[in-house]
Design an enzyme around this catalytic site. Structure first.
Site, PDB file in Angstrom:
ATOM      1  N   GLY A  62       0.375  -1.016   0.241  1.00  0.00           N
ATOM      2  CA  GLY A  62       0.283   0.013   0.364  1.00  0.00           C
ATOM      3  C   GLY A  62       0.702   1.413  -0.135  1.00  0.00           C
ATOM      4  CD  GLU A 120      -2.355   2.716  -3.864  1.00  0.00           C
ATOM      5  OE1 GLU A 120      -2.005   2.412  -2.896  1.00  0.00           O
ATOM      6  OE2 GLU A 120      -1.772   2.177  -4.413  1.00  0.00           O
ATOM      7  CG  LEU A 168      12.839  11.506 -14.671  1.00  0.00           C
ATOM      8  CD1 LEU A 168      13.833  11.848 -15.717  1.00  0.00           C
ATOM      9  CD2 LEU A 168      11.463  11.455 -16.048  1.00  0.00           C
ATOM     10  CB  ALA A 221       7.774  -0.091  -2.677  1.00  0.00           C
ATOM     11  CB  ALA A 222      10.939   2.223  -7.000  1.00  0.00           C
ATOM     12  N   GLY A 223       8.685   4.303  -5.766  1.00  0.00           N
ATOM     13  CA  GLY A 223       8.772   5.550  -5.354  1.00  0.00           C
ATOM     14  C   GLY A 223       8.403   5.804  -4.199  1.00  0.00           C
ATOM     15  CG  ASP A 224       5.478   3.593  -2.223  1.00  0.00           C
ATOM     16  OD1 ASP A 224       4.916   4.427  -2.938  1.00  0.00           O
ATOM     17  OD2 ASP A 224       4.875   2.607  -2.878  1.00  0.00           O
TER      18      ASP A 224
HETATM   19  O1  RIB Z   1       4.006   1.510  -4.618  1.00  0.00           O
HETATM   20  C1  RIB Z   1       3.550   0.011  -4.432  1.00  0.00           C
HETATM   21  C2  RIB Z   1       2.103  -0.445  -3.947  1.00  0.00           C
HETATM   22  O2  RIB Z   1       1.241   0.068  -4.813  1.00  0.00           O
HETATM   23  C3  RIB Z   1       1.974  -1.295  -3.453  1.00  0.00           C
HETATM   24  O3  RIB Z   1       2.913  -1.708  -2.062  1.00  0.00           O
HETATM   25  C4  RIB Z   1       1.062  -2.309  -3.799  1.00  0.00           C
HETATM   26  O4  RIB Z   1       0.312  -1.839  -2.198  1.00  0.00           O
HETATM   27  C5  RIB Z   1      -0.055  -0.669  -4.405  1.00  0.00           C
HETATM   28  O5  RIB Z   1      -0.577   0.230  -3.581  1.00  0.00           O
END
Ligand code: RIB
Length: 308
Positions: free
Chosen positions: A37, A138, A219, A247-250
């Site tokens: 998430g 989200e 990018l 999850a790289a962006g996260d």
């Molecule tokens: O950014 C990656 C995430 O996008 C995943 O963990 C997935 O749950 C979605 O929300």
């Protein structure tokens, strides 16, 4: 303190040689359930880097709930404002990861859509006591708007990672301090193509004209582009062997929030975020792939192990 207002999902992950085309079935490898998430990942990223982090969100009353909350707690995220909502499923993301490390994701938001204005009111003190508020898309966009306005009225720094891509209302854009789209999200937000770096600059300028103060366009392996109304600067990516870009962006956003909450410059914050993002793509899964501060502090030595 950093407060993340956002989604909490259980990621259902299968690795395949390549992502199937429409109508095609492909054989995959092992199946794994991994806490994810975008909201929970960004909160975990910041907490694993040593920040004081609170999460505002919702899970369902199903078997995933305790695993999702425990995962956040294990990484040090405070979940006092994470509610378990009856009669609804937790958010789920079905993720296919191909050999190149690229992925495709489909989300069933479930309880994430219970993050409403009422939930923000319950957590108003937490929002007022934060240095940085971090949001994604989200949860309902109406809640994102209320949160942005509430945070700005309290003088907080607001980072919005506009993922998944959606068009956004001008009021949101004018009140966000830093917008962090990838190029696909920027194309949707601006209505301008993002095929070349010139296109990306033009699309970015459209967003600045709409009132966004600072923009960081991520990018992937090409790095990122920072823009404000006075200047723009391209940052190259660190070269690493990607196995899973989930999850790289996260990782990038969580790290950015940590350095900005510590009063570091935007250049320092972006470099730190690029390092954290680079480390995350060399590991599998969402939250387990996010590095600890001690690992990032040893980045130069770690990078030598990544000779391509
Ligand atoms: O950014 C990656 C995430 O996008 C995943 O963990 C997935 O749950 C979605 O929300």
């Amino acid at each position: 303190m950093i407060t993340v207002i956002g989604s909490i999902n259980m990621d259902l992950v299968i690795h395949t040689e390549r992502i199937p085309r429409p109508g095609e079935t492909v054989l995959g490898n092992d199946f794994r359930q991994i806490p994810g998430g975008k909201g929970a990942n960004q909160a975990s990223a910041a907490a694993k880097l040593g920040a004081n982090v609170k999460m505002i969100g919702c899970v369902g009353d199903d078997a995933f709930a305790s695993t999702l909350i425990n995962s956040l707690n294990t990484y040090g995220v405070n979940t006092d404002h994470v509610s378990i909502v009856p009669d609804i499923a937790s958010g789920v993301a079905v993720i296919t990861v191909e050999q190149s490390g690229n992925n495709s994701i489909v989300i069933a938001p479930g309880a994430n859509y219970c993050v409403t204005d009422e939930k923000l009111k319950e957590a108003e003190d937490t929002i007022r006591n934060s240095d940085v508020i971090m949001l994604q898309l989200e949860i309902p966009v109406e809640t994102v708007k209320s949160a942005v306005l509430m945070a700005k009225a309290a003088g907080k720094k607001v980072i919005l990672n506009p993922a998944p891509a959606a068009k956004l209302d001008g009021e949101i854009l004018k009140n966000v301090d830093i917008l962090t789209p990838n190029e696909t999200e920027l194309e949707v937000l601006s209505g301008h193509s993002t095929d070349t770096i010139e296109d990306i600059r033009a699309a970015g300028q459209i967003m600045l004209n709409k009132g966004v103060k600072e923009l960081i366009v991520t990018l992937g392996s090409r790095g990122c582009l920072y823009m404000n109304n006075q200047m723009s600067k391209k940052f190259d990516a660190y070269k690493v062997k990607a196995v899973d870009t989930t999850a790289a962006g996260d990782a990038f956003n969580g790290a950015l929030a940590v350095y900005l909450s510590e009063g570091k410059t935007i250049d320092e914050a972006i470099d730190f975020a690029m390092k954290v993002g680079a480390m995350s793509v060399t590991r599998h899964g969402a939250q387990p792939s996010l590095p600890l501060l001690s690992e990032v502090l040893d980045f130069e030595n770690w990078l030598k192990t990544q000779s391509l």
